[in-house]
Design a protein around this motif. Structure first.
Motif, mmCIF file in Angstrom:
data_model
loop_
_atom_site.group_PDB
_atom_site.id
_atom_site.type_symbol
_atom_site.label_atom_id
_atom_site.label_comp_id
_atom_site.label_asym_id
_atom_site.label_seq_id
_atom_site.Cartn_x
_atom_site.Cartn_y
_atom_site.Cartn_z
ATOM 1 N N PHE A 227 -57.905 -16.971 25.829
ATOM 2 C CA PHE A 227 -58.757 -16.535 24.728
ATOM 3 C C PHE A 227 -58.246 -17.075 23.404
ATOM 4 O O PHE A 227 -57.205 -16.680 22.894
ATOM 5 N N SER A 228 -59.022 -18.001 22.830
ATOM 6 C CA SER A 228 -58.795 -18.551 21.487
ATOM 7 C C SER A 228 -60.118 -19.230 21.168
ATOM 8 O O SER A 228 -61.016 -19.248 22.018
ATOM 9 N N GLY A 229 -60.234 -19.794 19.987
ATOM 10 C CA GLY A 229 -61.478 -20.486 19.654
ATOM 11 C C GLY A 229 -61.809 -21.569 20.682
ATOM 12 O O GLY A 229 -62.941 -21.689 21.157
ATOM 13 N N ALA A 230 -60.783 -22.349 21.048
ATOM 14 C CA ALA A 230 -60.993 -23.472 21.982
ATOM 15 C C ALA A 230 -61.340 -22.959 23.380
ATOM 16 O O ALA A 230 -62.250 -23.478 24.044
ATOM 17 N N ALA A 231 -60.616 -21.919 23.851
ATOM 18 C CA ALA A 231 -60.859 -21.385 25.197
ATOM 19 C C ALA A 231 -62.261 -20.768 25.276
ATOM 20 O O ALA A 231 -62.981 -20.936 26.266
ATOM 21 N N LEU A 232 -62.648 -20.078 24.217
ATOM 22 C CA LEU A 232 -63.964 -19.428 24.180
ATOM 23 C C LEU A 232 -65.080 -20.470 24.248
ATOM 24 O O LEU A 232 -66.062 -20.310 24.984
ATOM 25 N N ALA A 233 -64.912 -21.562 23.490
ATOM 26 C CA ALA A 233 -65.916 -22.638 23.502
ATOM 27 C C ALA A 233 -66.016 -23.253 24.901
ATOM 28 O O ALA A 233 -67.116 -23.506 25.414
ATOM 29 N N GLY A 234 -64.858 -23.480 25.547
ATOM 30 C CA GLY A 234 -64.839 -24.054 26.904
ATOM 31 C C GLY A 234 -65.538 -23.149 27.904
ATOM 32 O O GLY A 234 -66.339 -23.610 28.741
ATOM 33 N N ASP A 235 -65.258 -21.838 27.827
ATOM 34 C CA ASP A 235 -65.894 -20.877 28.745
ATOM 35 C C ASP A 235 -67.401 -20.826 28.521
ATOM 36 O O ASP A 235 -68.179 -20.711 29.468
ATOM 37 N N ALA A 236 -67.801 -20.917 27.264
ATOM 38 C CA ALA A 236 -69.230 -20.865 26.937
ATOM 39 C C ALA A 236 -69.951 -22.102 27.477
ATOM 40 O O ALA A 236 -71.060 -22.005 28.026
ATOM 41 N N GLU A 237 -69.301 -23.263 27.347
ATOM 42 C CA GLU A 237 -69.917 -24.502 27.865
ATOM 43 C C GLU A 237 -70.094 -24.415 29.378
ATOM 44 O O GLU A 237 -71.118 -24.831 29.925
ATOM 45 N N ALA A 260 -66.821 -21.643 18.975
ATOM 46 C CA ALA A 260 -66.729 -20.178 18.948
ATOM 47 C C ALA A 260 -67.876 -19.597 18.118
ATOM 48 O O ALA A 260 -68.392 -18.511 18.424
ATOM 49 N N GLU A 261 -68.312 -20.330 17.068
ATOM 50 C CA GLU A 261 -69.411 -19.855 16.216
ATOM 51 C C GLU A 261 -70.708 -19.737 17.019
ATOM 52 O O GLU A 261 -71.508 -18.829 16.799
ATOM 53 N N ASP A 262 -70.910 -20.667 17.973
ATOM 54 C CA ASP A 262 -72.108 -20.593 18.829
ATOM 55 C C ASP A 262 -72.081 -19.324 19.673
ATOM 56 O O ASP A 262 -73.102 -18.656 19.857
ATOM 57 N N GLY A 309 -66.215 -14.062 13.115
ATOM 58 C CA GLY A 309 -67.660 -13.901 13.305
ATOM 59 C C GLY A 309 -67.959 -13.091 14.560
ATOM 60 O O GLY A 309 -69.043 -12.536 14.717
ATOM 61 N N LEU A 310 -66.984 -13.036 15.469
ATOM 62 C CA LEU A 310 -67.168 -12.247 16.701
ATOM 63 C C LEU A 310 -67.121 -10.764 16.372
ATOM 64 O O LEU A 310 -67.474 -9.920 17.166
ATOM 65 N N GLY A 311 -66.564 -10.481 15.176
ATOM 66 C CA GLY A 311 -66.627 -9.182 14.544
ATOM 67 C C GLY A 311 -66.412 -7.962 15.395
ATOM 68 O O GLY A 311 -65.406 -7.822 16.062
ATOM 69 N N HIS A 312 -67.427 -7.091 15.352
ATOM 70 C CA HIS A 312 -67.210 -5.731 15.841
ATOM 71 C C HIS A 312 -67.161 -5.632 17.357
ATOM 72 O O HIS A 312 -66.521 -4.743 17.899
#
Length: 362
Positions: A227-237, A260-262, A309-312
């Protein structure tokens, strides 16, 4: 700090001589000789530079550390120090040209990796190839013609939130930054704790999954790999390619890659897969923070960085895990909150670092 009147007088004289403070008329009489008011020199300008993995923030402040101008520019830290500092210098020149500064009285620089603090030199930073041992402090003080201090970006984010953000009245707190990687600023008794070699708070490489994913650092199962910006983007893809989320698939098709913003935007629109990715990440992050809370017993945990931005959704997941896992004594009245300053936190912290240095007794 307690100073005798005579020591204070010597210190004030030093500051007046150096031009860091200026006389500001006489104070109202309270009987006896009237004393002089002094104020910080209004012409002082500090440069705060926050170099992240994928962008640079540069701010100019006055002596009171009010931000007079702020620029942000995308940039890849892997381009190496020479290319990155060309960007920094041209952004500083642009801010100067706008008329807010004639020159700089000091500059603070944050970099996304461990720093040997006294020398201002990055040390074996995993996501910064070509930066190991680069004399950042020396090179930039020559270019800018002023004193320069260098620190890890997360430490500066903590200093920013402490100076002007959510941690203003807190002496002991943790500041977790979730960007391309994950790091943690540790503040003890109002001071940043850097550790023996400058790598304190490198929590992205605490193991959360024995034998888990391979991490850039060479180990497996690190928090950053899961879990980090890069890991989150990879999982989302991956979720988009497997057809599990129409929202993420549409974004991937439009942009060719996801960030991660997506994920944050898809979650805000109610996408179940994006929400689950954030919850799962928050649980893993919470697992590590719970261990830190039990060990350090802070008065506050601040979460900031590019993925706030992932916020609450993220915050709720982290809180659940920490409150479930840590002892009630440590979590009884422990606020876990998002940072207040957003992307300017690191640049404000950098200005604070250099202003402390410039004003400190020789």
């Amino acid at each position: 700090m307690d100073l005798s009147r005579s020591k204070l007088a010597v210190e004030v004289d030093r500051l007046l001589e150096s031009g860091l403070v200026v006389a500001d008329g006489l104070a109202p009489s309270r009987g006896g000789r009237r004393s002089h008011n002094i104020r910080l020199a209004p012409t002082l300008r500090f440069l705060g530079v926050d170099i992240g993995a994928t962008s640079i923030d540069v701010a100019v402040t006055n002596a009171e550390l009010e931000v007079l101008g702020h620029l942000n520019q995308p940039m890849d830290v892997r381009e190496g120090p020479v290319a990155v500092f060309e960007h920094v210098l041209s952004m500083a020149a642009k801010l100067k040209a706008s008329g807010i500064a004639e020159g700089f009285d000091g500059a603070g620089i944050g970099v996304p990796g461990p720093v040997r603090f006294p020398e201002g030199v990055p040390v074996a930073p995993p996501i910064m190839p070509g930066w190991d041992g680069f004399p950042v402090r020396e090179a930039l003080s020559q270019e800018l013609g002023c004193p320069v201090m260098v620190d890890n970006d997360v430490n500066l984010m903590a200093m920013g939130e402490q100076h002007a953000g959510v941690a203003r009245s807190v002496g002991d707190f943790l500041c977790v930054k979730i960007g391309t990687g994950i790091g943690c600023g540790i503040v003890v008794g109002g001071e940043v704790y850097r550790g023996t070699t400058g790598s304190a708070g490198d929590i992205g490489h605490i193991q959360v999954e024995p034998g888990g994913r391979a991490c850039a650092c060479g180990n497996r199962g690190c928090l950053e790999a899961h879990f980090s910006g890069a890991a989150l983007a990879g999982d989302a893809e991956q979720a988009a390619r497997e057809g599990r989320s129409a929202q993420l698939a549409a974004r991937l098709e439009a942009a060719g890659r996801l960030t991660a913003e997506d994920v944050s935007a898809a979650a805000a629109a109610g996408d179940a897969v994006a929400l689950e990715l954030i919850r799962e990440g928050g649980m893993r992050l919470g697992q590590v923070i719970a261990g830190l809370v039990s060990f350090f017993n802070p008065g506050l945990v601040v979460i900031g960085g590019g993925v706030t931005g992932l916020g609450h959704t993220l915050l709720a997941s982290v809180r659940t895990q920490v409150y479930r896992q840590s002892l009630p004594l440590a979590t009884g009245n422990l606020p876990i909150v998002l940072g207040e300053l957003g992307p300017a936190a690191g640049a404000i912290g950098a200005a604070r670092l250099i202003s402390d240095h410039v004003f400190s007794p020789a």
